[in-house]
Design a protein around this motif. Structure first.
Motif, PDB file in Angstrom:
ATOM      1  N   GLN A   1      31.414  42.437  43.831  1.00 56.27           N
ATOM      2  CA  GLN A   1      31.842  41.799  42.575  1.00 56.27           C
ATOM      3  C   GLN A   1      33.126  42.427  42.070  1.00 56.27           C
ATOM      4  O   GLN A   1      34.063  41.728  41.657  1.00 56.27           O
ATOM      5  N   ASN A   2      33.205  43.773  42.109  1.00 53.15           N
ATOM      6  CA  ASN A   2      34.425  44.454  41.684  1.00 53.15           C
ATOM      7  C   ASN A   2      35.623  44.013  42.527  1.00 53.15           C
ATOM      8  O   ASN A   2      36.691  43.698  42.001  1.00 53.15           O
ATOM      9  N   GLY A   3      35.421  44.016  43.834  1.00 51.54           N
ATOM     10  CA  GLY A   3      36.515  43.669  44.732  1.00 51.54           C
ATOM     11  C   GLY A   3      36.966  42.230  44.568  1.00 51.54           C
ATOM     12  O   GLY A   3      38.171  41.944  44.518  1.00 51.54           O
ATOM     13  N   PHE A   4      36.018  41.310  44.475  1.00 53.69           N
ATOM     14  CA  PHE A   4      36.363  39.896  44.373  1.00 53.69           C
ATOM     15  C   PHE A   4      37.044  39.593  43.041  1.00 53.69           C
ATOM     16  O   PHE A   4      38.102  38.956  42.997  1.00 53.69           O
ATOM     17  N   LEU A   5      36.464  40.066  41.947  1.00 56.00           N
ATOM     18  CA  LEU A   5      37.038  39.790  40.625  1.00 56.00           C
ATOM     19  C   LEU A   5      38.437  40.374  40.498  1.00 56.00           C
ATOM     20  O   LEU A   5      39.385  39.680  40.120  1.00 56.00           O
ATOM     21  N   GLU A   6      38.573  41.651  40.815  1.00 56.32           N
ATOM     22  CA  GLU A   6      39.854  42.313  40.579  1.00 56.32           C
ATOM     23  C   GLU A   6      40.948  41.776  41.492  1.00 56.32           C
ATOM     24  O   GLU A   6      42.086  41.538  41.046  1.00 56.32           O
ATOM     25  N   GLU A   7      40.649  41.575  42.753  1.00 56.54           N
ATOM     26  CA  GLU A   7      41.715  41.131  43.660  1.00 56.54           C
ATOM     27  C   GLU A   7      42.064  39.664  43.448  1.00 56.54           C
ATOM     28  O   GLU A   7      43.231  39.288  43.559  1.00 56.54           O
ATOM     29  N   VAL A   8      41.081  38.822  43.139  1.00 57.75           N
ATOM     30  CA  VAL A   8      41.393  37.422  42.866  1.00 57.75           C
ATOM     31  C   VAL A   8      42.246  37.309  41.612  1.00 57.75           C
ATOM     32  O   VAL A   8      43.279  36.624  41.601  1.00 57.75           O
ATOM     33  N   VAL A   9      41.848  37.995  40.546  1.00 60.26           N
ATOM     34  CA  VAL A   9      42.572  37.862  39.273  1.00 60.26           C
ATOM     35  C   VAL A   9      43.865  38.668  39.283  1.00 60.26           C
ATOM     36  O   VAL A   9      44.942  38.140  38.982  1.00 60.26           O
ATOM     37  N   MET A  10      43.783  39.953  39.634  1.00 57.18           N
ATOM     38  CA  MET A  10      44.932  40.845  39.496  1.00 57.18           C
ATOM     39  C   MET A  10      45.998  40.614  40.560  1.00 57.18           C
ATOM     40  O   MET A  10      47.180  40.863  40.317  1.00 57.18           O
ATOM     41  N   ILE A  11      45.599  40.171  41.739  1.00 57.27           N
ATOM     42  CA  ILE A  11      46.567  39.967  42.813  1.00 57.27           C
ATOM     43  C   ILE A  11      46.779  38.479  43.084  1.00 57.27           C
ATOM     44  O   ILE A  11      47.877  37.945  42.898  1.00 57.27           O
ATOM     45  N   GLY A  12      45.741  37.784  43.544  1.00 55.53           N
ATOM     46  CA  GLY A  12      45.908  36.389  43.935  1.00 55.53           C
ATOM     47  C   GLY A  12      46.388  35.494  42.809  1.00 55.53           C
ATOM     48  O   GLY A  12      47.364  34.756  42.962  1.00 55.53           O
ATOM     49  N   TYR A  13      45.729  35.580  41.669  1.00 55.92           N
ATOM     50  CA  TYR A  13      46.080  34.705  40.542  1.00 55.92           C
ATOM     51  C   TYR A  13      47.365  35.153  39.851  1.00 55.92           C
ATOM     52  O   TYR A  13      48.304  34.366  39.698  1.00 55.92           O
ATOM     53  N   LEU A  14      47.411  36.412  39.415  1.00 56.50           N
ATOM     54  CA  LEU A  14      48.544  36.856  38.594  1.00 56.50           C
ATOM     55  C   LEU A  14      49.869  36.791  39.349  1.00 56.50           C
ATOM     56  O   LEU A  14      50.862  36.274  38.820  1.00 56.50           O
ATOM     57  N   THR A  15      49.900  37.319  40.567  1.00 54.65           N
ATOM     58  CA  THR A  15      51.183  37.330  41.280  1.00 54.65           C
ATOM     59  C   THR A  15      51.631  35.914  41.625  1.00 54.65           C
ATOM     60  O   THR A  15      52.836  35.635  41.645  1.00 54.65           O
ATOM     61  N   THR A  16      50.669  35.027  41.880  1.00 53.61           N
ATOM     62  CA  THR A  16      51.031  33.624  42.133  1.00 53.61           C
ATOM     63  C   THR A  16      51.638  32.989  40.892  1.00 53.61           C
ATOM     64  O   THR A  16      52.706  32.353  40.939  1.00 53.61           O
ATOM     65  N   ARG A  17      50.967  33.140  39.760  1.00 53.63           N
ATOM     66  CA  ARG A  17      51.458  32.539  38.518  1.00 53.63           C
ATOM     67  C   ARG A  17      52.812  33.129  38.104  1.00 53.63           C
ATOM     68  O   ARG A  17      53.720  32.406  37.683  1.00 53.63           O
ATOM     69  N   TRP A  18      52.953  34.445  38.207  1.00 60.25           N
ATOM     70  CA  TRP A  18      54.205  35.065  37.789  1.00 60.25           C
ATOM     71  C   TRP A  18      55.336  34.710  38.743  1.00 60.25           C
ATOM     72  O   TRP A  18      56.494  34.596  38.329  1.00 60.25           O
ATOM     73  N   ARG A  19      55.023  34.525  40.007  1.00 62.41           N
ATOM     74  CA  ARG A  19      56.053  34.055  40.944  1.00 62.41           C
ATOM     75  C   ARG A  19      56.485  32.644  40.586  1.00 62.41           C
ATOM     76  O   ARG A  19      57.677  32.320  40.597  1.00 62.41           O
ATOM     77  N   GLN A  20      55.510  31.792  40.248  1.00 62.59           N
ATOM     78  CA  GLN A  20      55.845  30.430  39.822  1.00 62.59           C
ATOM     79  C   GLN A  20      56.651  30.426  38.532  1.00 62.59           C
ATOM     80  O   GLN A  20      57.406  29.490  38.268  1.00 62.59           O
ATOM     81  N   SER A  21      56.484  31.463  37.723  1.00 64.19           N
ATOM     82  CA  SER A  21      57.210  31.555  36.447  1.00 64.19           C
ATOM     83  C   SER A  21      58.604  32.142  36.610  1.00 64.19           C
ATOM     84  O   SER A  21      59.324  32.302  35.625  1.00 64.19           O
ATOM     85  N   GLY A  22      58.975  32.479  37.839  1.00 64.84           N
ATOM     86  CA  GLY A  22      60.314  32.986  38.089  1.00 64.84           C
ATOM     87  C   GLY A  22      60.437  34.490  38.129  1.00 64.84           C
ATOM     88  O   GLY A  22      61.544  35.030  38.196  1.00 64.84           O
ATOM     89  N   TRP A  23      59.304  35.219  38.077  1.00 63.25           N
ATOM     90  CA  TRP A  23      59.363  36.670  38.127  1.00 63.25           C
ATOM     91  C   TRP A  23      59.748  37.127  39.528  1.00 63.25           C
ATOM     92  O   TRP A  23      59.390  36.510  40.531  1.00 63.25           O
ATOM     93  N   HIS A  24      60.410  38.276  39.607  1.00 61.37           N
ATOM     94  CA  HIS A  24      60.651  38.925  40.893  1.00 61.37           C
ATOM     95  C   HIS A  24      59.321  39.472  41.402  1.00 61.37           C
ATOM     96  O   HIS A  24      58.524  40.001  40.614  1.00 61.37           O
ATOM     97  N   PRO A  25      59.044  39.365  42.705  1.00 63.50           N
ATOM     98  CA  PRO A  25      57.755  39.862  43.233  1.00 63.50           C
ATOM     99  C   PRO A  25      57.472  41.314  42.874  1.00 63.50           C
ATOM    100  O   PRO A  25      56.323  41.670  42.571  1.00 63.50           O
ATOM    101  N   ALA A  26      58.499  42.164  42.895  1.00 65.37           N
ATOM    102  CA  ALA A  26      58.282  43.577  42.568  1.00 65.37           C
ATOM    103  C   ALA A  26      57.810  43.747  41.135  1.00 65.37           C
ATOM    104  O   ALA A  26      56.930  44.575  40.843  1.00 65.37           O
ATOM    105  N   ALA A  27      58.371  42.967  40.210  1.00 63.96           N
ATOM    106  CA  ALA A  27      57.952  43.051  38.807  1.00 63.96           C
ATOM    107  C   ALA A  27      56.502  42.625  38.651  1.00 63.96           C
ATOM    108  O   ALA A  27      55.723  43.261  37.927  1.00 63.96           O
ATOM    109  N   ALA A  28      56.111  41.560  39.344  1.00 62.04           N
ATOM    110  CA  ALA A  28      54.726  41.086  39.269  1.00 62.04           C
ATOM    111  C   ALA A  28      53.767  42.135  39.806  1.00 62.04           C
ATOM    112  O   ALA A  28      52.706  42.388  39.226  1.00 62.04           O
ATOM    113  N   ILE A  29      54.130  42.781  40.917  1.00 60.82           N
ATOM    114  CA  ILE A  29      53.265  43.799  41.517  1.00 60.82           C
ATOM    115  C   ILE A  29      53.120  45.003  40.586  1.00 60.82           C
ATOM    116  O   ILE A  29      52.012  45.508  40.380  1.00 60.82           O
TER     117      ILE A  29
END
Length: 258
Positions: free
Chosen positions: A163-191
């Motif tokens: 549960q920890n692994g799925f929740l954190e990686e889906v939200v913190m990595i998969g979701y957030l970096t995707t959305r911030w990339r779509q918003s024009g953020w640099h990948p390094a800033a999102a990470i």
């Protein structure tokens, strides 16, 4: 199309703020309050304890099992809500949303091997840093496993780890970096921002927990940027937590440095 995209960017960032507030925002705020409480307490930080996976009703194991199931199953809805938003609101390119974020089943063997390999590389340094942070007085003593001896105890630790692994990686990595990339953020800033948030909701453990999870988040964010596969990150996180939870439950009281 470009003008529409530019107008939509603030809405995507606002969406991430709402999702974070629902999923992990409270944990981050409570961790910050917790570390302030610990630092202003009469007992030094190094002499305090942080307890994870605690029993709720240890005198009634059947009821405690129900509590543990509820605590470890409901967070999956947070992760699936984030995936649903990616699917329904401005879907990322790359096939289905599962393929786009690397949660499909095309490379099962490769994903498992990569996840176990990442976990093996991280476990030793993570344990060493935790012991060092404790010696330096910047971290609490972490009680990883505090459930009673029941037939369901180890399976529940494994469920909590997944549960920890799925929740954190889906939200913190998969979701957030995707959305911030779509918003024009640099990948390094999102990470970096994602890793800082991850570290913040581990502050309840002490500053060692913040730093180790910050570095962990940076590493996983970089790996995701390179591979676009989320399953290895989920698996690595799960293996690390299983090792910590089950290992602690078996070795606590046997080895003195835990």
């Amino acid at each position: 199309m470009a003008a529409t995209a530019v107008r939509s960017r603030p809405h995507l960032v606002l969406e991430t703020v709402i999702v974070l507030g629902i999923c992990l925002g409270k944990s981050a705020v409570m961790s910050i309050l917790n570390i302030i409480n610990r630092l202003t307490y009469q007992v030094p930080l190094s002499e305090q304890t942080s307890t994870m996976n605690s029993a709720v009703t240890p005198d009634r194991p059947w009821l405690d099992l129900m509590y543990q199931l509820a605590n470890n199953l409901f967070p999956f809805f947070f992760a699936f809500a984030a995936i649903y938003l990616l699917w329904r609101v401005w879907p990322p390119r790359g096939g289905s949303v599962w393929q786009a974020i690397g949660l499909d089943g095309r490379h099962v063997g490769r994903d498992i091997g990569a996840g176990v390999g990442v976990a093996a590389l991280i476990l030793g340094p993570a344990l060493g840093f935790y012991l060092l942070a404790r010696q330096l007085g910047i971290n609490t003593t972490i009680v990883m496993a505090n459930l009673g001896e029941n037939w369901w105890t180890i399976p529940m630790y494994c469920l909590a780890a997944f549960q920890n692994g799925f929740l954190e990686e889906v939200v913190m990595i998969g979701y957030l970096t995707t959305r911030w990339r779509q918003s024009g953020w640099h990948p390094a800033a999102a990470i970096v921002v994602s890793a800082l948030i991850r570290g913040s909701y581990h502050l309840y453990q002490g500053f060692g927990g913040f730093v180790s999870n910050l570095v962990f988040g940076l590493l996983l964010g970089w790996l995701y940027h390179r591979t676009k596969r989320l399953w290895p990150l989920v698996i690595a996180h799960t293996v690390i937590d299983i090792t910590a939870f089950v290992g602690y439950s078996l070795l606590a009281g046997v080895v003195s440095w835990l």
